[in-house]
Design an enzyme around this catalytic site. Structure first.
Site, PDB file in Angstrom:
ATOM      1  N   ASP C  41      79.585 -17.474 -11.807  1.00  0.00           N
ATOM      2  CA  ASP C  41      78.743 -18.758 -12.069  1.00  0.00           C
ATOM      3  C   ASP C  41      78.051 -18.849 -13.233  1.00  0.00           C
ATOM      4  N   GLY C 186      58.195 -23.819   5.061  1.00  0.00           N
ATOM      5  CA  GLY C 186      58.253 -22.602   4.686  1.00  0.00           C
ATOM      6  C   GLY C 186      56.849 -22.183   3.715  1.00  0.00           C
ATOM      7  N   TYR C 189      56.475 -16.769  -0.092  1.00  0.00           N
ATOM      8  CA  TYR C 189      56.208 -17.026  -1.325  1.00  0.00           C
ATOM      9  C   TYR C 189      56.590 -18.105  -2.573  1.00  0.00           C
ATOM     10  N   GLY C 278      63.741 -18.756   3.303  1.00  0.00           N
ATOM     11  CA  GLY C 278      64.379 -17.236   3.338  1.00  0.00           C
ATOM     12  C   GLY C 278      65.412 -17.610   2.529  1.00  0.00           C
ATOM     13  N   ALA C 327      63.732  -9.030  -7.965  1.00  0.00           N
ATOM     14  CA  ALA C 327      64.685  -8.885  -9.227  1.00  0.00           C
ATOM     15  C   ALA C 327      64.429  -7.315  -9.720  1.00  0.00           C
ATOM     16  N   HIS C 451      36.890  -2.945 -22.827  1.00  0.00           N
ATOM     17  CA  HIS C 451      35.974  -4.111 -22.674  1.00  0.00           C
ATOM     18  C   HIS C 451      36.103  -5.304 -23.328  1.00  0.00           C
TER      19      HIS C 451
HETATM   20  C1  LIG Z   1      30.634 -10.792 -31.774  1.00  0.00           C
HETATM   21  C2  LIG Z   1      30.891  -9.594 -31.239  1.00  0.00           C
HETATM   22  C3  LIG Z   1      32.106  -9.103 -30.489  1.00  0.00           C
HETATM   23  C4  LIG Z   1      32.316  -7.995 -30.111  1.00  0.00           C
HETATM   24  N1  LIG Z   1      33.465  -7.946 -29.025  1.00  0.00           N
HETATM   25  C5  LIG Z   1      33.576  -6.601 -28.673  1.00  0.00           C
HETATM   26  C6  LIG Z   1      34.791  -6.596 -27.671  1.00  0.00           C
HETATM   27  O1  LIG Z   1      35.448  -7.579 -27.380  1.00  0.00           O
HETATM   28  N2  LIG Z   1      34.861  -5.266 -27.031  1.00  0.00           N
HETATM   29  C7  LIG Z   1      34.039  -4.338 -27.171  1.00  0.00           C
HETATM   30  O2  LIG Z   1      34.229  -3.340 -26.664  1.00  0.00           O
HETATM   31  N3  LIG Z   1      32.900  -4.299 -28.096  1.00  0.00           N
HETATM   32  C8  LIG Z   1      32.831  -5.507 -28.663  1.00  0.00           C
HETATM   33  N4  LIG Z   1      31.812  -5.690 -29.503  1.00  0.00           N
HETATM   34  C9  LIG Z   1      31.039  -4.613 -29.841  1.00  0.00           C
HETATM   35  C10 LIG Z   1      29.950  -4.266 -28.631  1.00  0.00           C
HETATM   36  O3  LIG Z   1      29.055  -5.126 -28.535  1.00  0.00           O
HETATM   37  C11 LIG Z   1      28.901  -2.963 -28.912  1.00  0.00           C
HETATM   38  O4  LIG Z   1      29.882  -1.823 -29.164  1.00  0.00           O
HETATM   39  C12 LIG Z   1      28.325  -2.795 -27.618  1.00  0.00           C
HETATM   40  O5  LIG Z   1      27.199  -3.892 -27.657  1.00  0.00           O
HETATM   41  C13 LIG Z   1      27.407  -1.399 -27.818  1.00  0.00           C
HETATM   42  O6  LIG Z   1      26.734  -1.399 -26.753  1.00  0.00           O
HETATM   43  P1  LIG Z   1      25.159  -0.358 -26.838  1.00  0.00           P
HETATM   44  O7  LIG Z   1      24.837  -0.273 -25.657  1.00  0.00           O
HETATM   45  O8  LIG Z   1      25.437   0.752 -27.902  1.00  0.00           O
HETATM   46  O9  LIG Z   1      24.323  -1.282 -27.668  1.00  0.00           O
HETATM   47  P2  LIG Z   1      23.879  -2.673 -27.585  1.00  0.00           P
HETATM   48  O10 LIG Z   1      24.794  -3.736 -26.973  1.00  0.00           O
HETATM   49  O11 LIG Z   1      23.604  -3.162 -29.064  1.00  0.00           O
HETATM   50  O12 LIG Z   1      22.429  -2.500 -26.860  1.00  0.00           O
HETATM   51  C14 LIG Z   1      21.328  -2.095 -27.368  1.00  0.00           C
HETATM   52  C15 LIG Z   1      20.054  -2.582 -26.688  1.00  0.00           C
HETATM   53  O13 LIG Z   1      19.035  -1.744 -27.028  1.00  0.00           O
HETATM   54  C16 LIG Z   1      17.980  -2.823 -27.230  1.00  0.00           C
HETATM   55  N5  LIG Z   1      16.892  -1.958 -28.318  1.00  0.00           N
HETATM   56  C17 LIG Z   1      17.179  -1.623 -29.493  1.00  0.00           C
HETATM   57  N6  LIG Z   1      16.096  -0.925 -29.821  1.00  0.00           N
HETATM   58  C18 LIG Z   1      15.164  -0.819 -28.711  1.00  0.00           C
HETATM   59  C19 LIG Z   1      13.886  -0.110 -28.577  1.00  0.00           C
HETATM   60  N7  LIG Z   1      13.229   0.611 -29.608  1.00  0.00           N
HETATM   61  N8  LIG Z   1      13.502  -0.058 -27.384  1.00  0.00           N
HETATM   62  C20 LIG Z   1      13.845  -0.720 -26.415  1.00  0.00           C
HETATM   63  N9  LIG Z   1      15.127  -1.368 -26.665  1.00  0.00           N
HETATM   64  C21 LIG Z   1      15.670  -1.270 -27.598  1.00  0.00           C
HETATM   65  C22 LIG Z   1      18.519  -3.860 -27.745  1.00  0.00           C
HETATM   66  O14 LIG Z   1      17.545  -5.074 -27.303  1.00  0.00           O
HETATM   67  C23 LIG Z   1      19.785  -3.785 -27.134  1.00  0.00           C
HETATM   68  O15 LIG Z   1      19.460  -4.946 -25.923  1.00  0.00           O
HETATM   69  C24 LIG Z   1      31.449  -6.651 -30.231  1.00  0.00           C
HETATM   70  C25 LIG Z   1      30.452  -7.066 -31.000  1.00  0.00           C
HETATM   71  C26 LIG Z   1      30.123  -8.240 -31.503  1.00  0.00           C
HETATM   72  C27 LIG Z   1      29.048  -8.319 -32.377  1.00  0.00           C
HETATM   73  C1  LIG Z   2      62.686 -19.672  -6.793  1.00  0.00           C
HETATM   74  C2  LIG Z   2      62.719 -18.333  -6.546  1.00  0.00           C
HETATM   75  C3  LIG Z   2      61.879 -17.336  -7.198  1.00  0.00           C
HETATM   76  C4  LIG Z   2      61.938 -15.987  -7.405  1.00  0.00           C
HETATM   77  N1  LIG Z   2      61.128 -15.356  -8.061  1.00  0.00           N
HETATM   78  C5  LIG Z   2      60.949 -13.919  -8.185  1.00  0.00           C
HETATM   79  C6  LIG Z   2      60.130 -13.248  -8.794  1.00  0.00           C
HETATM   80  O1  LIG Z   2      59.196 -14.009  -9.241  1.00  0.00           O
HETATM   81  N2  LIG Z   2      60.105 -12.100  -8.762  1.00  0.00           N
HETATM   82  C7  LIG Z   2      61.187 -11.303  -8.375  1.00  0.00           C
HETATM   83  O2  LIG Z   2      61.328 -10.205  -8.320  1.00  0.00           O
HETATM   84  N3  LIG Z   2      62.241 -12.020  -7.694  1.00  0.00           N
HETATM   85  C8  LIG Z   2      62.238 -13.356  -7.330  1.00  0.00           C
HETATM   86  N4  LIG Z   2      63.166 -14.150  -6.781  1.00  0.00           N
HETATM   87  C9  LIG Z   2      64.193 -13.426  -6.072  1.00  0.00           C
HETATM   88  C10 LIG Z   2      65.229 -12.943  -7.213  1.00  0.00           C
HETATM   89  O3  LIG Z   2      65.691 -14.082  -7.862  1.00  0.00           O
HETATM   90  C11 LIG Z   2      66.142 -12.070  -6.506  1.00  0.00           C
HETATM   91  O4  LIG Z   2      65.915 -10.796  -5.975  1.00  0.00           O
HETATM   92  C12 LIG Z   2      67.483 -11.524  -7.702  1.00  0.00           C
HETATM   93  O5  LIG Z   2      67.794 -12.542  -8.295  1.00  0.00           O
HETATM   94  C13 LIG Z   2      68.380 -10.823  -6.776  1.00  0.00           C
HETATM   95  O6  LIG Z   2      69.388 -10.221  -7.812  1.00  0.00           O
HETATM   96  P1  LIG Z   2      70.653  -9.945  -7.455  1.00  0.00           P
HETATM   97  O7  LIG Z   2      71.205  -9.572  -8.850  1.00  0.00           O
HETATM   98  O8  LIG Z   2      70.753  -9.101  -6.361  1.00  0.00           O
HETATM   99  O9  LIG Z   2      71.261 -11.102  -7.105  1.00  0.00           O
HETATM  100  P2  LIG Z   2      71.594 -12.650  -7.658  1.00  0.00           P
HETATM  101  O10 LIG Z   2      70.483 -12.990  -8.724  1.00  0.00           O
HETATM  102  O11 LIG Z   2      71.440 -13.541  -6.617  1.00  0.00           O
HETATM  103  O12 LIG Z   2      73.006 -12.664  -8.720  1.00  0.00           O
HETATM  104  C14 LIG Z   2      73.943 -12.334  -7.906  1.00  0.00           C
HETATM  105  C15 LIG Z   2      75.204 -13.085  -9.009  1.00  0.00           C
HETATM  106  O13 LIG Z   2      76.287 -12.527  -8.424  1.00  0.00           O
HETATM  107  C16 LIG Z   2      77.261 -13.782  -8.457  1.00  0.00           C
HETATM  108  N5  LIG Z   2      78.320 -13.569  -7.536  1.00  0.00           N
HETATM  109  C17 LIG Z   2      78.195 -13.861  -6.102  1.00  0.00           C
HETATM  110  N6  LIG Z   2      79.321 -13.522  -5.449  1.00  0.00           N
HETATM  111  C18 LIG Z   2      80.461 -13.332  -6.487  1.00  0.00           C
HETATM  112  C19 LIG Z   2      81.633 -12.895  -6.269  1.00  0.00           C
HETATM  113  N7  LIG Z   2      82.378 -12.810  -5.379  1.00  0.00           N
HETATM  114  N8  LIG Z   2      82.261 -12.901  -7.584  1.00  0.00           N
HETATM  115  C20 LIG Z   2      81.559 -13.024  -9.015  1.00  0.00           C
HETATM  116  N9  LIG Z   2      80.268 -13.042  -8.793  1.00  0.00           N
HETATM  117  C21 LIG Z   2      79.682 -13.406  -7.570  1.00  0.00           C
HETATM  118  C22 LIG Z   2      76.253 -15.042  -8.261  1.00  0.00           C
HETATM  119  O14 LIG Z   2      77.054 -16.063  -8.799  1.00  0.00           O
HETATM  120  C23 LIG Z   2      75.317 -14.562  -9.119  1.00  0.00           C
HETATM  121  O15 LIG Z   2      75.105 -14.908 -10.253  1.00  0.00           O
HETATM  122  C24 LIG Z   2      63.005 -15.211  -6.887  1.00  0.00           C
HETATM  123  C25 LIG Z   2      63.814 -16.164  -6.215  1.00  0.00           C
HETATM  124  C26 LIG Z   2      63.876 -17.718  -6.112  1.00  0.00           C
HETATM  125  C27 LIG Z   2      64.841 -18.477  -5.299  1.00  0.00           C
END
Ligand SMILES: Cc1cc2nc3c(=O)[nH]c(=O)nc-3n(C[C@H](O)[C@H](O)[C@H](O)COP(=O)(O)OP(=O)(O)OC[C@H]3O[C@@H](n4cnc5c(N)ncnc54)[C@H](O)[C@@H]3O)c2cc1C
Ligand SMILES: Cc1cc2nc3c(=O)[nH]c(=O)nc-3n(C[C@H](O)[C@H](O)[C@H](O)COP(=O)(O)OP(=O)(O)OC[C@H]3O[C@@H](n4cnc5c(N)ncnc54)[C@H](O)[C@@H]3O)c2cc1C
Lengths: 88, 475, 475
Positions: C41, C186, C189, C278, C327, C451
């Site tokens: 198929d 049904g 899932y 099913g 799958a 984080h």
């Molecule tokens: C825009 C931006 C995005 C970021 N995104 C990420 C991210 O996605 N992932 C990630 O891992 N990191 C990210 N960071 C970095 C992250 O924020 C820092 O690594 C983290 O906050 C460090 O934690 P810390 O506890 O060392 O200090 P801080 O979070 O700076 O906390 C220190 C605290 O101590 C207090 N403090 C300072 N001096 C004194 C004092 N003398 N007495 C009492 N309190 C005091 C301050 O007021 C503050 O509240 C980002 C930073 C920025 C600016």
């Molecule tokens: C709507 C839906 C959503 C799903 N979502 C997920 C999901 O998110 N995650 C997941 O893990 N599973 C999901 N499944 C299940 C998944 O599709 C099946 O577990 C998977 O396709 C099984 O693989 P298979 O190789 O055993 O068989 P199939 O994928 O059914 O393939 C069998 C093949 O054999 C062929 N065939 C049959 N008989 C013959 C023959 N005599 N000669 C030659 N060719 C033949 C058929 O034409 C077909 O192409 C979903 C199923 C459906 C219906």
């Protein structure tokens, strides 16, 4: 035969094994790993601590050339133990 | 140990309630230690109030509006209008819930909270000044201290954050309107996250960057994908140019002046200028010297792998103790500090700290790149899976980028990954665990991954490194 | 190995090009085996053509339109209009790229592709009938065979998929307009994924389910979150009712008739009825008996942990060989089949197969629930992190749900996880790796998580199980 040391002294062991090594005062770089690629398990660390894996081989030769950043200081445990826990 | 008879004494004094400090305080209290947390400004620190959280909220909002407005190929016709004031209000609500949560969690764990600014008096005493002038201060004796005072944006000469049109990241996250033209000084992760956000909100964004590309620490192919997408969103880049000053323009806006190393000058018309050139540690007013602690030449406090400063019973965590200046690194250090103080065998012994950039597409990295692995003496093997071969990526409409996995050829141990693409920030978590566990490529490849998911690409990259990928051609 | 002198012979004959068969064929070819793949198929099977992929594409499209239209609280005002024909066209484009990719990957790996319907002649011979009548057939001798013929939707009495208004999931994924009223028989899932999709596209959706809740295999609190959200989207549920027949209604639509066990009858006005009760294995016309293979009473082919049928050199993989009918289980089995045939020490020895449901919010599960762990003789310890305490979840505006992690109390080994919430399908990957690696709660908790990410909730759940959570109160 000598096994090659890990580059940069890296020890392949899960966090739980690394923590256990510190707890038992074991230099994890000196532990023989029993897992794939000599990965170290908690059991390996315990065996080493109990003297189960004659510590003088592989890992020692490795740690000579490539000093691992391995903490050997477990003193913090003892040193801070004077701190009174709230529940006491 | 009993602290003595004075009114205010504590086993653990934590200074600063960011992700380093509040986490240290909660864990210390969980360990049964009498813990006091001093914060001068806002619970949650930079991260929750003007960093990680507000930036990610605006990235979601601007991303949703932009995506919905550009989905004709999916059969969706929308012309979303963004009310920036309202979006910022929603963001503020998120921040309030989170910072309120931090306060509650501290209290629930039994942490004593004090509002005020702390400074050291000696090795075992701090002074906390309350609120504004004349609000009085108190003195606190402590057994152990954790300095978690964080960082603040670097200000550059000629650009004073006090000026209305000069933004730090904090103001960029608090604007009630979208400027027509936004100049951004610095193409690091904060600059790029905000460039993407404002471009999607409709601003004409110009990024000037001293170096010759964005996102300095990342690999070229990672940078290229993010830069190209930003350009598609209309962001204009000028590399090799440093911002020198601003001036008023005839049109009521401003001119952003830049200069190359060779002295070539350019100007760009802008309405606001965001300066995002980095962050530096906050230690002023702390009187670290009174406690016997020095800072290095960049102002950071040096620590060992137990987060201890030169003064053993005083720890420093988070941004104030140096790179990586990331929230989750701060929290990890906070936990280690608390546990070390409690006598637990904790240490900063993780193999890798992941990092994410929430641009479009996202970047997630952990551990070693191929080049770094080589430099460390490994014989790296690399596998890749491009998202344009991922079924899940296609069904989300986001197929830019790839998963790259780096392993040691001999043992198969996973050493690192570089992911750029949809949900890269989430996908990197599996690889971080793989690295910590000492997992091999085979372990990752043999783990059944749900179909259809983006995480399958991690498995496929591992298979690719083994010459056994199903959905890409093997090298 | 030389097959002999006949014109068409192959070392490995794979029947069916779904995720079980095409993966088996590619891996067999990678192992250096002369491999022939027969598909009657469409390359990619049910999964790529009318299952996983098209459903996830429409879930993305409907989700984006719905989310953008309901984001006033974020300051986004949009009134998206969906052109269903266009959305389905976009979905078809995704399917075409993927199925084309499968064909190309097969060829690039050296798999011989044959279009036609295969049936067994004897233990080492199959016949392939080409196309329609009179298109001829060929006979193929094989050393090994892999049966990967998949499954098809179950049809129930009174509801013939040939009727225009009676849909199987295939038709629900190929509609060019959104019916005003959609009845779904049904609440599994597939029914729930499509209920969510059509509700978001604006249909009045009514789900009738024989059991007393949706999503039978899941835990009550997981079900409740998905059901409640579906109800918010306007889906109406009728539990304890089986569909008995349909009739024409006066308004030009139809009536869906249901009956309880006690014989109580109800009718619901609908324009289309989707029957999703099913799937059953496809083995008709295969003449399995000629090869000495029988099916069990549900029609599945039984296999051992090497994917071998009762006839050692014939393997069966995917839906045709029973639960879990997913799958990625099919693909894993396909890889094992190919490697076993090649003489590799492969087996279906994984600890757990994750599963996801792409409802709103998503569900991702892997390994054991608390009850299952107890039943297996573990002393389980459980940790949870609700997404409404996750900073990242708040910044995405999706805070329903939780991460639950189940571990063995004595050893700390992670045994399972149930995740319901944003990106649950992706987050489960980390836990699957944890389970395969024999990671403990401590390992997961000690791994630094970026984080702010949703994946932090996995770490927090592990900390919670250890009584050390930072962002939730510990039990
Ligand atoms: C825009 C931006 C995005 C970021 N995104 C990420 C991210 O996605 N992932 C990630 O891992 N990191 C990210 N960071 C970095 C992250 O924020 C820092 O690594 C983290 O906050 C460090 O934690 P810390 O506890 O060392 O200090 P801080 O979070 O700076 O906390 C220190 C605290 O101590 C207090 N403090 C300072 N001096 C004194 C004092 N003398 N007495 C009492 N309190 C005091 C301050 O007021 C503050 O509240 C980002 C930073 C920025 C600016
Ligand atoms: C709507 C839906 C959503 C799903 N979502 C997920 C999901 O998110 N995650 C997941 O893990 N599973 C999901 N499944 C299940 C998944 O599709 C099946 O577990 C998977 O396709 C099984 O693989 P298979 O190789 O055993 O068989 P199939 O994928 O059914 O393939 C069998 C093949 O054999 C062929 N065939 C049959 N008989 C013959 C023959 N005599 N000669 C030659 N060719 C033949 C058929 O034409 C077909 O192409 C979903 C199923 C459906 C219906």
């Amino acid at each position: 035969e000598p096994e090659p040391e890990t580059p940069s002294g890296r020890t392949f062991a899960p966090p739980s094994a690394r923590r256990l090594a510190r707890e038992l005062g074991v230099d994890i770089a000196a532990v023989d790993g029993s897992g794939p690629g000599d990965r170290i398990s908690e059991a390996d660390v315990r065996a080493h601590a109990e003297g189960g894996d004659g510590g003088s081989d592989t890992a020692d030769s490795g740690s000579d050339e490539a000093p691992a950043p391995t903490p050997t200081d477990v003193g913090s445990g003892g040193r801070k133990s004077a701190v009174k826990k709230r529940g006491d | 140990m009993v602290v003595g008879d004075i009114a205010t004494g504590t086993e653990v004094l934590v200074i600063g309630a960011g992700p380093g400090g509040y986490v240290a305080a909660i864990r210390a209290a969980q360990e049964g230690l009498d813990t006091t947390l001093v914060e001068k400004d806002a619970y949650g620190g930079a991260c929750l109030n003007r960093g990680c959280i507000p930036s990610k909220a605006l990235i979601t909002g601007s991303g949703l509006a932009h995506e919905a407005g550009n989905a004709e190929s999916m059969g969706i016709h929308a012309d979303p209008a963004v009310d920036m004031g309202k979006m910022v209000e929603w963001k503020d609500g998120v921040v309030d819930r989170l910072t309120g949560g931090v306060e509650k969690l501290c209290k629930a764990n039994g942490v004593n909270l004090i509002e005020g600014t702390a400074s050291f008096v000696d090795e075992h005493t701090a002074r906390v000044a309350h609120g504004g002038e004349g609000q009085g201060s108190e003195s606190i004796e402590f057994e152990h201290a954790v300095v978690a005072t964080g960082s603040r944006p670097i200000q550059i000469p000629g650009f004073d954050f006090a000026e209305d049109h000069v933004w730090s990241s904090a103001e960029a996250l608090d604007a009630d309107t979208v400027p027509d033209r936004l100049g951004i000084v610095g193409g690091g992760y904060i600059g790029m996250e905000l460039a993407t956000t404002y471009a999607k909100l409709g601003a004409d964004v110009t990024v000037v960057e001293m170096l010759d590309d964005i996102l300095d620490p990342y690999e070229d192919d990672v940078k290229r994908i993010v830069r190209t997408r930003a350009e598609e969103l209309g962001v204009e880049f000028h590399f090799g140019e440093g911002a020198s000053e601003w001036s008023e323009a005839a049109d009521g806006g401003y001119l952003l002046h830049t200069e190359t190393e060779e002295g070539e000058e350019s100007t760009y018309g802008v309405d606001k200028v965001l300066v995002a050139v980095g962050r530096r540690p906050v230690t002023d007013g702390l009187d670290l010297g009174e406690a016997g602690i020095e800072t290095d030449d960049r102002g950071f406090i040096e620590t060992d792998d137990r987060t201890r400063t030169a003064v053993d019973h005083i720890h420093a965590v988070g941004d104030v103790s140096g790179e990586p200046m990331l929230a989750h690194a701060a929290s990890k250090e906070g936990i280690v500090a608390a546990e070390v103080i409690a006598g637990e065998p904790a240490a900063m012994d993780q193999q890798a700290i992941p990092a994410a950039v929430f641009t479009d597409p996202e970047i997630g990295t952990v551990g070693l790149t191929e080049a770094e692995a080589e430099a460390e003496g490994f014989d790296p093997v690399v596998g890749e899976m491009p998202f344009n071969a991922s079924g899940r990526a296609m069904t989300t409409g986001h197929t830019e980028g790839f998963v790259r996995i780096v392993a040691d050829d001999e043992t198969g141990f996973v050493l690192g990954a570089q992911i750029v693409g949809p949900e890269a920030s989430e996908l990197i978590a599996e690889v971080a665990l793989a690295i910590e566990m000492g997992a091999t490529l085979e372990d990752v490849a043999a783990t059944v991954h749900t179909h259809p998911t983006l995480a399958e690409a991690v498995m496929e990259a591992a298979e690719n490194a083994r010459g056994q990928a199903i959905h890409t051609l093997n090298r």
